[in-house]
Write an enzyme that holds these catalytic residues in place. Structure first.
Site, PDB file in Angstrom:
ATOM      1  N   GLU A 194      61.236  43.957 -41.673  1.00 36.03           N
ATOM      2  CA  GLU A 194      61.711  44.540 -42.932  1.00 36.03           C
ATOM      3  C   GLU A 194      60.837  45.744 -43.246  1.00 36.03           C
ATOM      4  O   GLU A 194      59.635  45.743 -42.972  1.00 36.03           O
ATOM      5  CB  GLU A 194      61.614  43.525 -44.080  1.00 36.03           C
ATOM      6  CG  GLU A 194      62.032  44.139 -45.421  1.00 36.03           C
ATOM      7  CD  GLU A 194      62.235  43.136 -46.542  1.00 36.03           C
ATOM      8  OE1 GLU A 194      61.678  42.031 -46.466  1.00 36.03           O
ATOM      9  OE2 GLU A 194      62.947  43.487 -47.506  1.00 36.03           O
TER      10      GLU A 194
ATOM     11  N   CYS B  41      64.773  41.407 -48.614  1.00 32.98           N
ATOM     12  CA  CYS B  41      65.360  41.823 -49.893  1.00 32.98           C
ATOM     13  C   CYS B  41      65.933  43.235 -49.863  1.00 32.98           C
ATOM     14  O   CYS B  41      66.777  43.562 -50.703  1.00 32.98           O
ATOM     15  CB  CYS B  41      64.321  41.713 -50.997  1.00 32.98           C
ATOM     16  SG  CYS B  41      63.846  40.015 -51.326  1.00 32.98           S
TER      17      CYS B  41
ATOM     18  N   ASN C  34      71.027  37.726 -47.671  1.00 35.67           N
ATOM     19  CA  ASN C  34      69.619  37.345 -47.532  1.00 35.67           C
ATOM     20  C   ASN C  34      69.189  36.688 -48.831  1.00 35.67           C
ATOM     21  O   ASN C  34      69.314  37.285 -49.889  1.00 35.67           O
ATOM     22  CB  ASN C  34      68.743  38.579 -47.305  1.00 35.67           C
ATOM     23  CG  ASN C  34      67.267  38.224 -47.379  1.00 35.67           C
ATOM     24  OD1 ASN C  34      66.752  37.547 -46.500  1.00 35.67           O
ATOM     25  ND2 ASN C  34      66.594  38.661 -48.442  1.00 35.67           N
ATOM     26  N   GLU C  35      68.700  35.512 -48.770  1.00 34.44           N
ATOM     27  CA  GLU C  35      68.218  34.810 -49.966  1.00 34.44           C
ATOM     28  C   GLU C  35      69.175  34.955 -51.140  1.00 34.44           C
ATOM     29  O   GLU C  35      68.751  35.185 -52.270  1.00 34.44           O
ATOM     30  CB  GLU C  35      66.806  35.275 -50.345  1.00 34.44           C
ATOM     31  CG  GLU C  35      65.763  34.759 -49.371  1.00 34.44           C
ATOM     32  CD  GLU C  35      64.337  34.815 -49.890  1.00 34.44           C
ATOM     33  OE1 GLU C  35      64.089  35.421 -50.943  1.00 34.44           O
ATOM     34  OE2 GLU C  35      63.454  34.245 -49.213  1.00 34.44           O
TER      35      GLU C  35
HETATM   36  O1  AHR Z   1      59.359  38.685 -46.511  1.00 26.80           O
HETATM   37  C1  AHR Z   1      59.283  39.202 -47.800  1.00 26.80           C
HETATM   38  C2  AHR Z   1      60.455  38.788 -48.647  1.00 26.80           C
HETATM   39  O2  AHR Z   1      60.465  37.406 -48.806  1.00 26.80           O
HETATM   40  C3  AHR Z   1      61.799  39.072 -48.057  1.00 26.80           C
HETATM   41  O3  AHR Z   1      62.210  40.362 -48.314  1.00 26.80           O
HETATM   42  C4  AHR Z   1      62.690  38.093 -48.753  1.00 26.80           C
HETATM   43  O4  AHR Z   1      63.767  37.688 -47.959  1.00 26.80           O
HETATM   44  C5  AHR Z   1      61.760  36.957 -49.117  1.00 26.80           C
HETATM   45  O5  AHR Z   1      61.814  36.683 -50.466  1.00 26.80           O
END
Ligand code: AHR
Length: 651
Positions: free
Chosen positions: A40, A237, A368-369
């Site tokens: 990321e 995120c 994602n999440e």
């Molecule tokens: O890895 C950091 C963050 O942790 C990522 O962006 C998210 O998916 C999780 O909350």
């Protein structure tokens, strides 16, 4: 006291702990791509990190157009350096107009500070390039590499050609005469005239595979050394965005670099105590480059796409169900971009970028999440459309932010009811949690959806900050937990630590797997744990028991066993989380005989708080040694608080 301690040690060694391994008792297959990485653009992982561009704000598109730049020189009058826009370049409208009148050296210059300075290496060539428009000849430019005190350590002249009304790109080379951690770059203007500038760029020539405009080779090498089975990208995120308008849109990250629309990075403002106002996404590292990187290092690509929801910790904006087509189409088009013939619309884009052959995409994540019924409603649209057109693509869906609780239960139950391919679980938890949950997967449904342990990391006390959170205590707990993941590799088909990279001067989130500054890179103890798993994964899980039980915490041992069928090797992994040496014996059944010698790889530290650093990068790193084997017994003494891998050939 010394006598007493020696006595205790003796008692511990006197007791030999017995383990039974049965090579014929195969519990399942290990996915060859099981151990991967999660990338990321957080902690300046991409811009200012692996993307080797040294100029910050090269296209003047940051909110503050001259952020990162300083105008210098007595020859600059008000109105001589102006930020203008052009309507024909919607994705990159701003440029800088520079006017000089009979300027000499030092009269009119622009200095760029780099992301946190620029790492410059003695003897290395740097490629400067710029897009410009100069109605008439007349101006000359000079280029300077500077050290942290603004001494010139590299210099080149640059004579722009007249381009009339059109824009052109031109390059020059500069060599650095010194190695500096926090260098800068200056461009000076002499003569008389007007010039428009955009995409002012400076790249080292020692990029990964020497690709112009490419990636930092030392950072890529750290990944390649792990032989990761997959790369999950681009997050995290940033897939979701703070709001929908700043979500990650892969289509805006492909094609010519100067056409890729820069947006803010959501980590710019996420944490009040770690504000990073100069954090944007240039997308110089875009989806094509992610696919290329995956291919380069033999990893499967695992792109994650926005599911029509912005980050639920931020705005939680939702795309109405009747407007979801664009999002679903993005997913279908991505598969075409990766795998389609060059005659297709998106296959042609890939081809035009230099990759006629397909990238062979096999899986894709949606969301994602994300959580709640609103997520389920939306992901069903993707499931239907993608499985109809591309049934061979495996789909990965989120189980939310936590490995338990109401959000997790809702998603996990529904996704399993839907029989989805793979469920992505995340756990950022204390080392104690990792130890206590090492048996998490022992009772998962063997026939249902598979699991992707997509983001995890042991988090020690939050008062500890930055790289100092990457201590051995967390890494050994992860190593212990992962024996349970490996033992259940028939269910958990992929695993990746998160986040991957962090810059020591620009991080927002810690701990991380790999830390860098502008010139150096080091792996944390957790990096070496991941690498030990990845390089010693085996092909099938075999039974390893202590008495009648799997080894998941009893007597503070955590262990798993695999075999590598092709190599004819048994691979044992064991974490001894006690602060004392302990003698162990693995009695190996199901083989005719074992080789008389094997290999022991041990990762340990003098203290649970030990860590690696830029100045001591391998303080906690694996040591390898041969071991002697007697008959069908593997006997050894495990070091206190250690994680060991044992490899032995068998017939
Ligand atoms: O890895 C950091 C963050 O942790 C990522 O962006 C998210 O998916 C999780 O909350």
């Amino acid at each position: 006291m010394m006598v007493l301690l020696a006595g205790l040690q003796h008692v511990a060694l006197a007791q030999t702990h017995q383990f039974a391994v049965n090579v014929k008792d195969v519990k399942g297959q290990v996915n060859p791509n099981m151990w991967g990485v999660f990338f990321e653009d957080i902690n300046m992982g991409a811009d200012g990190g692996i993307y080797a561009e040294l100029i910050k704000n090269r296209s003047f598109e940051f909110y503050k157009p001259l952020m990162g730049w300083t105008k210098e020189g007595k020859g600059i009058k008000e109105g001589d350096m102006l930020v203008l826009t052009r309507p024909d370049k919607a994705n990159n409208p701003r440029f800088l107009r520079v006017k000089v009148d009979n300027a000499g050296k030092g009269d009119a210059t622009l200095m760029n500070e780099g992301f946190r300075g620029m790492g410059l290496k003695q003897g290395l060539k740097y490629t400067f390039s710029v897009m410009y428009r100069q109605p008439q000849n007349g101006m000359k430019l000079y280029l300077e590499l500077l050290d942290d005190k603004n001494n010139v350590i590299g210099m080149a002249d640059f004579v722009p050609r007249s381009s009339g009304d059109g824009w052109q790109k031109q390059s020059a080379e500069i060599i650095s005469s010194q190695t500096v951690l926090k260098g800068k770059f200056r461009v000076g203007f002499t003569g008389t005239g007007v010039i428009d500038l955009d995409m002012i760029s400076l790249f080292p020539q020692d990029t990964w595979k020497n690709r112009p405009g490419g990636l930092r080779a030392d950072m890529v090498q750290k990944l390649a050394d792990m032989k990761p089975g997959f790369i999950r990208f681009p997050g995290g995120c940033i897939v979701e965005g703070h709001e929908l308008s700043t979500r990650y849109q892969w289509k805006k990250t492909v094609g010519p670099v100067e056409e890729r629309e820069l947006i803010v990075n959501r980590w710019n403002t996420e944490f009040a105590h770690r504000l990073t106002p100069d954090y944007f996404q240039s997308f110089g590292l875009g989806f094509y480059e992610y696919f290329q990187l995956s291919e380069d290092i033999g990893a499967e690509a695992l792109p994650i796409l926005n599911c029509g929801m912005a980050c639920q910790f931020n705005t939680a904006e939702l795309v109405p169900m009747e407007e979801m087509d664009e999002y679903v189409q993005d997913a279908l088009d991505l598969i075409e971009f990766a795998n389609g013939a060059v005659t297709t619309k998106w296959g042609k884009v890939r081809n035009d970028m230099g990759h006629p052959l397909p990238f062979n995409l096999k899986m894709l994540g949606v969301g994602n999440e994300n959580w709640g019924p609103q997520y389920i409603e939306r992901l069903k649209l993707f499931e239907k459309a993608i499985k109809t057109k591309y049934p061979e693509i495996k789909l990965v869906y989120s189980s939310g932010t936590d490995p338990d609780g109401a959000r997790f239960d809702l998603l996990n139950n529904e996704l399993r009811r839907m029989k989805v391919d793979i469920i992505d679980e995340h756990y950022y938890r204390s080392p104690e949690w990792f130890l206590a949950n090492a048996n998490r997967y022992d009772h998962y449904d063997r026939k249902g959806s598979k699991v992707f342990a997509g983001e995890y990391a042991g988090h020690v006390d939050g008062k500890i900050k930055g790289a100092e959170r990457n201590i051995w205590q967390s890494a050994i707990a992860e190593a212990a937990f992962l024996t349970g993941v490996e033992r259940n590799a028939d269910v958990v088909v992929m695993a990746s630590y998160a986040p991957l990279f962090a810059h020591v001067d620009a991080w927002q989130w810690a701990p991380d797997l790999i830390w860098v500054d502008n010139l150096n890179v080091y792996g944390t103890p957790s990096y070496y744990v991941q690498k030990m798993y990845s390089l010693n994964k085996g092909t099938q899980i075999v039974s390893l028991k202590q008495g009648n039980e799997f080894v998941g915490g009893k007597d503070e041992f955590y262990a798993s066993a695999t075999t590598d069928a092709a190599a004819g090797e048994i691979i044992l992994k064991i974490a001894n989380v006690k602060a004392e040496s302990r003698a162990v014996v693995f009695n190996i059944d199901g083989v005719k005989k074992l080789n008389a010698s094997g290999k022991l790889i041990t990762l340990t530290a003098n203290s649970l708080s030990d860590m690696n650093s830029i100045t001591d990068p391998t303080k906690v790193s694996p040591k390898e040694e041969p071991i002697k084997i007697k008959g069908k017994k593997v006997q050894l003494t495990l070091q206190p608080n250690s994680f060991s891998v044992i490899r032995v050939k068998y017939n």
